[in-house]
Design an enzyme around this catalytic site. Structure first.
Site, PDB file in Angstrom:
ATOM      1  N   SER A 260       0.826  -1.208   0.000  1.00  0.00           N
ATOM      2  CA  SER A 260       0.000   0.000   0.000  1.00  0.00           C
ATOM      3  C   SER A 260       0.856   1.251   0.000  1.00  0.00           C
ATOM      4  CB  SER A 260      -0.923   0.001   1.229  1.00  0.00           C
ATOM      5  OG  SER A 260      -0.166  -0.198   2.412  1.00  0.00           O
TER       6      SER A 260
ATOM      7  N   ASN B 104      -2.313  -2.619  13.078  1.00  0.00           N
ATOM      8  CA  ASN B 104      -3.768  -2.472  13.012  1.00  0.00           C
ATOM      9  C   ASN B 104      -4.261  -1.233  13.768  1.00  0.00           C
ATOM     10  OD1 ASN B 104      -3.568  -4.805  11.607  1.00  0.00           O
ATOM     11  ND2 ASN B 104      -4.500  -6.125  13.163  1.00  0.00           N
TER      12      ASN B 104
ATOM     13  N   THR C 156     -39.857  26.979 -10.016  1.00  0.00           N
ATOM     14  CA  THR C 156     -40.136  25.612  -9.568  1.00  0.00           C
ATOM     15  C   THR C 156     -40.320  24.826 -10.862  1.00  0.00           C
ATOM     16  OG1 THR C 156     -42.520  25.924  -9.478  1.00  0.00           O
ATOM     17  CG2 THR C 156     -41.308  26.366  -7.434  1.00  0.00           C
ATOM     18  N   HIS C 157     -39.902  23.589 -10.884  1.00  0.00           N
ATOM     19  CA  HIS C 157     -39.915  22.780 -12.127  1.00  0.00           C
ATOM     20  C   HIS C 157     -39.106  23.451 -13.230  1.00  0.00           C
ATOM     21  CE1 HIS C 157     -43.457  20.733 -10.293  1.00  0.00           C
ATOM     22  NE2 HIS C 157     -43.723  21.958  -9.882  1.00  0.00           N
TER      23      HIS C 157
ATOM     24  N   SER D 268     -13.198  27.482 -27.020  1.00  0.00           N
ATOM     25  CA  SER D 268     -13.267  26.248 -27.788  1.00  0.00           C
ATOM     26  C   SER D 268     -12.166  26.288 -28.843  1.00  0.00           C
ATOM     27  CB  SER D 268     -14.638  26.149 -28.464  1.00  0.00           C
ATOM     28  OG  SER D 268     -14.551  25.358 -29.629  1.00  0.00           O
TER      29      SER D 268
ATOM     30  N   LYS E  40     -17.121  30.750 -28.381  1.00  0.00           N
ATOM     31  CA  LYS E  40     -17.497  30.042 -27.154  1.00  0.00           C
ATOM     32  C   LYS E  40     -16.834  30.562 -25.893  1.00  0.00           C
ATOM     33  CE  LYS E  40     -19.096  25.990 -27.186  1.00  0.00           C
ATOM     34  NZ  LYS E  40     -20.357  25.477 -26.694  1.00  0.00           N
TER      35      LYS E  40
ATOM     36  N   ASN F  58     -16.937  28.633 -22.272  1.00  0.00           N
ATOM     37  CA  ASN F  58     -17.522  27.470 -21.586  1.00  0.00           C
ATOM     38  C   ASN F  58     -17.257  27.494 -20.084  1.00  0.00           C
ATOM     39  OD1 ASN F  58     -18.410  26.429 -24.051  1.00  0.00           O
ATOM     40  ND2 ASN F  58     -16.449  25.405 -24.397  1.00  0.00           N
TER      41      ASN F  58
ATOM     42  N   GLU G 173     -18.725  22.983 -14.565  1.00  0.00           N
ATOM     43  CA  GLU G 173     -19.075  21.623 -14.996  1.00  0.00           C
ATOM     44  C   GLU G 173     -18.280  20.581 -14.214  1.00  0.00           C
ATOM     45  OE1 GLU G 173     -18.545  23.298 -19.210  1.00  0.00           O
ATOM     46  OE2 GLU G 173     -19.518  21.384 -19.532  1.00  0.00           O
TER      47      GLU G 173
ATOM     48  N   TYR H  13      -9.617  -6.733  12.355  1.00  0.00           N
ATOM     49  CA  TYR H  13      -9.020  -6.204  11.122  1.00  0.00           C
ATOM     50  C   TYR H  13      -8.968  -7.267  10.026  1.00  0.00           C
ATOM     51  CZ  TYR H  13      -5.595  -4.282   7.860  1.00  0.00           C
ATOM     52  OH  TYR H  13      -4.971  -3.832   6.729  1.00  0.00           O
TER      53      TYR H  13
ATOM     54  N   GLN I  29      -7.532  -2.120   3.875  1.00  0.00           N
ATOM     55  CA  GLN I  29      -6.493  -1.305   3.239  1.00  0.00           C
ATOM     56  C   GLN I  29      -7.080  -0.539   2.038  1.00  0.00           C
ATOM     57  OE1 GLN I  29      -2.296  -2.660   2.991  1.00  0.00           O
ATOM     58  NE2 GLN I  29      -2.718  -2.919   0.821  1.00  0.00           N
TER      59      GLN I  29
ATOM     60  N   LYS J 229      -8.224   3.649   1.808  1.00  0.00           N
ATOM     61  CA  LYS J 229      -7.465   4.887   1.681  1.00  0.00           C
ATOM     62  C   LYS J 229      -7.572   5.575   0.322  1.00  0.00           C
ATOM     63  CE  LYS J 229      -4.139   2.741   4.340  1.00  0.00           C
ATOM     64  NZ  LYS J 229      -5.191   1.944   4.948  1.00  0.00           N
TER      65      LYS J 229
HETATM   66  N1  ARG Z   1      -1.198  -1.314   5.171  1.00  0.00           N
HETATM   67  C1  ARG Z   1      -2.172  -1.798   6.089  1.00  0.00           C
HETATM   68  C2  ARG Z   1      -3.505  -1.070   5.873  1.00  0.00           C
HETATM   69  O1  ARG Z   1      -3.496  -0.067   5.277  1.00  0.00           O
HETATM   70  C3  ARG Z   1      -1.718  -1.603   7.488  1.00  0.00           C
HETATM   71  C4  ARG Z   1      -2.248  -2.605   8.448  1.00  0.00           C
HETATM   72  C5  ARG Z   1      -1.721  -3.943   8.115  1.00  0.00           C
HETATM   73  N2  ARG Z   1      -2.083  -4.870   9.111  1.00  0.00           N
HETATM   74  C6  ARG Z   1      -1.891  -6.189   8.959  1.00  0.00           C
HETATM   75  N3  ARG Z   1      -2.254  -6.953   9.927  1.00  0.00           N
HETATM   76  N4  ARG Z   1      -1.359  -6.684   7.869  1.00  0.00           N
HETATM   77  O2  ARG Z   1      -4.537  -1.508   6.295  1.00  0.00           O
END
Ligand code: ARG
Length: 474
Positions: free
Chosen positions: A33, A120, A165-166, A287, A293, A295, A300, A327, A332, A335
């Site tokens: 990760s 964890n 409205t609408h 454009s 144009k 834009n 948007e 966990y 993971q 993120k």
């Molecule tokens: N890279 C892991 C995550 O983002 C960290 C925790 C990993 N824990 C484990 N028991 N392998 O979740």
């Protein structure tokens, strides 16, 4: 980062005690990760420093070791901030990269940092710290957007525009009133972020892998050092909870939905057909083929961001669905989507703030549009109720016939004479004609929360004052 240079000679040097071979290439690829969680480096180091200080205070490691660990971590922070920290995929994630680098820097004491802790609880803490920082930044950015809206609303408290409205002309309102509607929405958005922050603010550090630890740690101390209100109460929950990210994404989804509505209005108002506002070159593009144009790309794109943000919420919700305690590596996946969603949100809010400052209403066009489509018909019906004591239903019917008369002649209500009105209801008086003007219409809407310029001015002033005071405090 090149795989070959990264690859450890044998098993993983951080946890490879009982492993004799390297992971399969694809294993490393799916498992690592570091490519994205290096963004948590600052939070990771902050958490580790608090943990080391606590371990020393509790007598679990020596003060001397803690000192060297903290100094080593500060050195890594410097390397991260200078962009020279080398990240290794073979070391999987930010936690093991930082710890390994610490070992390079300070040697043996580095190995004591992970006492009474697990990745964890570490990742839960890091991620909470990151999300909390983002909530604070989003709150501030939304405050800036509210202030831009409120200032513009104050300047245009009496600028008349059609209310819809609408998307059909309904009744005249003021531009200031319209903008203040968004100030209210954003106020609720900020409330949702604040709620999420309050529930988030418990520290998981010290829950260790899942069961807590046999060491005499002081979780209250680490919680306080990291500005949490208290430690989390249940170690299993601590390491398996991602509600804080979900809640923040949910709040961001709703807020982004609000931004998309405003962005859509900017797009509509910018069309030559509406022509209600102008946006400068700062927030528009041309454009490559059509020279005429202009834009509204920023609007948007702000409108579109809600797709990614609400998508991230769904994505994490589905990752978490059905996961057993505690966990699992599935988590993971929390993120990347959260990073992307909150980055996108920050961009959209900043773009919207810029556009609010940049946009100028075309008061003459709005006023003319406000008078079209028999928008003051309700005012005439109200006159009949107020002055002739007609039941509203009857007044509605009479006014409908007046509208039909105007429609037949192809004119607006204001173009009708008293004599015209009298052909439909002989008791009409000259003052009935007054209510047909858009200015008198908005002026009459003095009920609480109504669009009367005096209301709007007061509300806008109140918001500006409150938001300026809050901005001074930071
Ligand atoms: N890279 C892991 C995550 O983002 C960290 C925790 C990993 N824990 C484990 N028991 N392998 O979740």
């Amino acid at each position: 980062m090149s795989k070959d240079t990264d690859k450890q000679s044998l098993s993983n040097k951080m946890w490879g005690g009982r492993f004799s071979a390297s992971p399969a290439d694809i294993m490393e690829e799916i498992n690592a990760s570091i490519g994205f969680d290096k963004r948590l480096a600052t939070q990771d180091i902050r958490g580790s420093k608090a943990h080391a200080d606590m371990l020393a205070a509790a007598g679990i490691i020596t003060k001397e070791d803690a000192k060297r660990i903290v100094a080593g971590l500060d050195q890594i922070l410097g390397e991260v901030e200078a962009g020279v920290m080398k990240w290794s995929r073979a070391l999987e994630d930010v936690h093991m990269n930082v710890e390994s680098r610490l070992k390079d820097n300070i040697g043996a004491p580095a190995g004591r940092l992970h006492t009474a802790r697990s990745r964890n609880d570490q990742v839960a803490t890091d991620f909470k710290l990151w999300v909390r920082d983002r909530i604070d930044a989003m709150d501030m950015a939304l405050g800036v957007l509210q202030l831009s809206l409120a200032r513009k609303a104050e300047a245009h408290a009496a600028t008349v525009m059609p209310g819809f409205t609408h998307l059909q002309p309904a009744q005249p309102v003021t531009f200031g009133h319209h903008l203040l509607a968004y100030v209210e929405m954003i106020g609720r958005d900020r409330g949702r972020f604040a709620d999420a922050r309050a529930r988030l603010n418990e520290c998981p550090l010290g829950a260790a892998a899942l069961a807590g630890t046999s060491f005499p740690i002081d979780r209250h101390a680490t919680a306080a050092a990291l500005d949490f209100d208290r430690p989390t109460a249940n170690s299993l929950d601590s390491v398996s909870d991602r509600d804080f990210a979900l809640e923040t994404l949910a709040a961001a989804s709703i807020a982004a939905m609000h931004l998309s509505r405003f962005a859509e209005e900017i797009v509509i108002w910018m069309t030559p057909q509406f022509g209600f506002i102008t946006l400068s070159d700062k927030f528009t593009t041309g454009s490559s083929i059509m020279p005429q144009k202009r834009n509204p790309d920023a609007a948007e794109l702000s409108r579109a961001k809600v797709g990614r943000i609400a998508g991230a919420f769904q994505s994490l919700l589905m990752v978490m669905k059905g996961l057993p305690l505690a966990y699992s590596k599935d988590m993971q996946e929390d993120k990347e989507v959260t990073f992307d969603a909150l980055d996108s949100f920050g961009l959209a809010v900043a773009a919207m703030s810029g556009m609010v400052e940049d946009l100028e209403p075309r008061a003459d066009v709005m006023r003319a549009a406000a008078g079209r489509g028999y928008s003051t018909a309700t005012d005439l019906a109200d006159w009949l109720v107020r002055e002739l004591k007609l039941p509203f239903r009857d007044a509605h019917h009479v006014t409908g016939r007046v509208v039909s008369l105007a429609e037949g002649r192809g004119v607006e209500l204001e173009a009708l004479s008293l004599a015209d009105l009298k052909t439909i209801e002989p008791r009409f008086r000259a003052d009935a004609l007054d209510v047909l003007s858009v200015d008198n219409s908005v002026k009459s809407r003095t009920s609480h929360g109504g669009t009367a310029p005096q209301n709007v001015r007061k509300m806008a002033r109140g918001w500006v004052r409150k938001l300026e005071k809050a901005a001074e405090r930071v």
